[in-house]
Every structure is written in structure tokens, then in C-alpha cells.
Design an enzyme around this catalytic site. Sequence first.
Site, PDB file in Angstrom:
ATOM      1  N   CYS A   1      -9.278  33.324  18.645  1.00 49.62           N
ATOM      2  CA  CYS A   1     -10.095  33.480  17.430  1.00 49.62           C
ATOM      3  C   CYS A   1     -11.274  34.419  17.697  1.00 49.62           C
ATOM      4  CB  CYS A   1     -10.611  32.114  16.987  1.00 49.62           C
ATOM      5  SG  CYS A   1     -11.855  32.178  15.683  1.00 49.62           S
TER       6      CYS A   1
ATOM      7  N   CYS B   1     -14.663  32.756  17.478  1.00 44.05           N
ATOM      8  CA  CYS B   1     -14.970  31.977  18.679  1.00 44.05           C
ATOM      9  C   CYS B   1     -15.411  32.902  19.795  1.00 44.05           C
ATOM     10  CB  CYS B   1     -13.735  31.177  19.111  1.00 44.05           C
ATOM     11  SG  CYS B   1     -13.147  29.963  17.906  1.00 44.05           S
TER      12      CYS B   1
END
Length: 460
Positions: free
Chosen positions: A380, A383
Site C-alpha cells: 500500500c 502505508c
Amino acid sequence: MASVAIRAPSAFASIEAESNRTSHARASRNVALRPSGRVDYLASRASLRRGRFSVKAKSGSAASYAASTLVARGVVKTVASEKVDYDQLAVELESASPLEIMDKALENFGNDIAIAFSGAEDVALIEYARLTGRPFRMFSLDTGRLNPETYQFFAVVEKHYGIHIEYMFPDAVEVQGLVRNKGLFSFYEDGHQECCRVRKVRPLRRALKGLRAWITGQRKDQSPGTRSEVPVVQVDSVFEGKDGSAGSLVKWNPLANVDGKDLWNFLRATEVPVNPLHAKGYISIGCEPCTRAVLPGQHEREGRWWWEDAKAKECGLHKGNIKEGELNGNHSVHVNGTTPDADLFKSSTVVNLTRAGIENLAKLENRQESWLVVLYAPWCKFCQGMEGSYVELADRLAGTGVKVGKFKADGEHKRFAQHELQLGTFPTILFFPKHSARPIKYLPEARDADSLFAFVNALR
């Protein structure tokens, strides 16, 4: 002012130079840009076109540079924000000249954009900004460990252009703690990331929090392993801008498609000053202990952190360039775009929770310590973007009675995390208070260390 004469690092392709009758009334240099399919972005300052252009430049005084580039600094207006598809804009500008890209960036962001100047070839960015005729800002990270030649070069550049560089410095307490605990040269033993985080990444994060966009000197040929796909403009996935949320900062790379040989031809043609270290074999220049000259035939990044593997040739300022498949020196990937061993938030202050560990933590009704836990997926980009902030937060919370953890909640654990841990999208951040059963979900989009720290302080 006399420019610094150097020997270029390699053989260079020639730049065609010619003059025409176009001139800028306030500039001391005559700059002619002969376009194909003329698009007049600069409104009688100069003509731009996509692709190649011709330049003939004459040296001028610092005062004349200031007159032509820093006009009306105090009345620069920022264009009102609007939804822009930067992926599409990158495609549209892919074949544009660096000057056109620079002009577009300065036009769109006004006083909310700044050039990141490292004291190396980034002087080309300053020259392109000057050639647009628009006001511009620039900043530099003074790590406290730069070469003497680099500090002298800063002064030369300021005098040459009649400008002031906005310097950003590391936090003195953090530097003192690092040096006291690990010495002045710990990076030779345990890697450069910790020192770079204190001296470069965190000061940069502070600088960017006051901007909506920044301009870098990244080129695709600088590092085939980490920069080969750098676009000319992108949403920064690592840092946040003044709006304080994911996607709040735009990153411009006007030199992305410029070959190093052509860049040096441009520097010569415009007779701008350059760092004297280049003449001594230094191509990519950083801090003095971590930079050395390269031998003929070596790639320029071989002179940076030479004691480490090639996979670690980024200090953290452009960490978004590193693909997960390159973090471990291989290119085998899963369907989600990550490698079997790739991970985030690697730090001694961040506890890696297993499925059993997070289940036990969630069941406890009378915890002895509070916990902050991020539910994440290594692939991600959001993230990835908050990794530096989260590790910084964990460092700040060490010893305060609040544990900081992480739980990889993708794949086989995603359904469990959705039903039992309030997982909506990645990343999801949960605070488990002492003496309380149910965790509290962090809802704001801002994921910088200060915002997360305020959230924890309000609840512990």
C-alpha cells in the site's frame, strides 16, 4: 561573475547555441528559445516548446539576476487549488523541456512551491527557474556534515543569483542523542538510514509541511535501480504538504528525462557556478563522510554509501522511488506487487505483532500498558508514505509507557482485521488504552508524527 571551471564527469553531447532578437527587459542575459509549434507560456519572456531547445547565454551580475528572477517576491499569489490528474499531466509533459516543466510548476503553485537545492547539479534547477522570469523559492538541508566545498558553493550561488537559500537544520537534541549513544560514525556499522532520518528526512518533512509542492533534481539515469521510472510530476506518496493529509504534496522532477551529459552541457552553456568537488571526481554529492569520488566507468551512485549494497542507495528523501521488489535485492513479486520478504516499519521501537499477538491484545480488558498499532499492507503506497512518520513517532514514545506495534493485515488476515479490528482501508491505526477493552480508531487523514503524537497524548 566568473564561473567555476570544471572537467565534466564524462563525454557530453553538444548543445546547439544560437541567438535571436528576443530579450527580456529586466534580464542581464539574452536567452533565445526557438520553438517548433510555438506555445507562448512566458508571455513575451521566452518561447517554449516540447523537446529540445537552443540557448545562448551571457554572464551577468548578481544584481541583474535578482532583478529578473525575484521580482515582487512578496506579492506572489498561489493559484487556487483544483482537482488535477497528475498521472495524466505527467503523460502530457513527458516530452516537454525542463524549462516548460519548471514554468508550469511555478505558475501553478506560486509561493507554495520551492526548489530543493543539494549543492550539486541542482543549480540547473535554479537557472531554469531564473529563465522563466517567475519568482521562486529554494531551500537546502544543512546536515552539519557537508563538505567545506559545498558550504562555500552555497555562498557562491547566493551571490551569483542575488538570492537567499532557506536552510533547514536537524533537531539539535536528536543529533546530540544519536552521537552520544552511537558515536559520530555509527552509519559505517549499522547503515546510513538512522543518521539520514535524523539529519535529512525529518528536517525535510518540516520544510515540506509549509508547502504544497516541491521541485527536485532527480533524473532517471542517476540510479537505474531506484529512479528509472521517475515521472516529471507526481503526487508525493512519502511526505505531506501544508494541507496535512495523504496526497497533499506534489513533487516536480523537471530533469527526469534529461541525460547527465546534456545537463552538463546546459550548465556549461549558461556559465553557472558548480560545486568544485565535481572537478575532483565527485558526481553525486552528499555528506562528507558518506560521499567519495568515483573511478572512470563507475556509476555516479557508487560514490554514495559505498560500504552498503546497491539496494540501499536512497537516503529516504526519495524513498517512494524504491519498489518493494527491490528492497531485498530481487524482483520476484506477489500478485499484490510485493515480495515475500518485503516489509515496512522496520525499527527496534516498533513491535511486530503476530495474529495471535493482536488477538490477545484485543481480548485484554485490563492492559498494563497502552498500545498504538497500525494495520497495514506492505504494497500500500499510503502505508509506505507514512512509514517515516510512524517510526519517528515510535522513537518519541519509547519509554513513555505506550507501546507501538504493527500488524500486517492483508492476505489471509484481512477478513479477520475487517471483522475484529475495524479495518476499513490501509492503513488503519488503532489505540488500545490501558484498562479499556475496545480500541479507539484514528480517523483523521493526517498521518504525520505530530498529529499521531497529539492523538496518543489526548487518550493516554
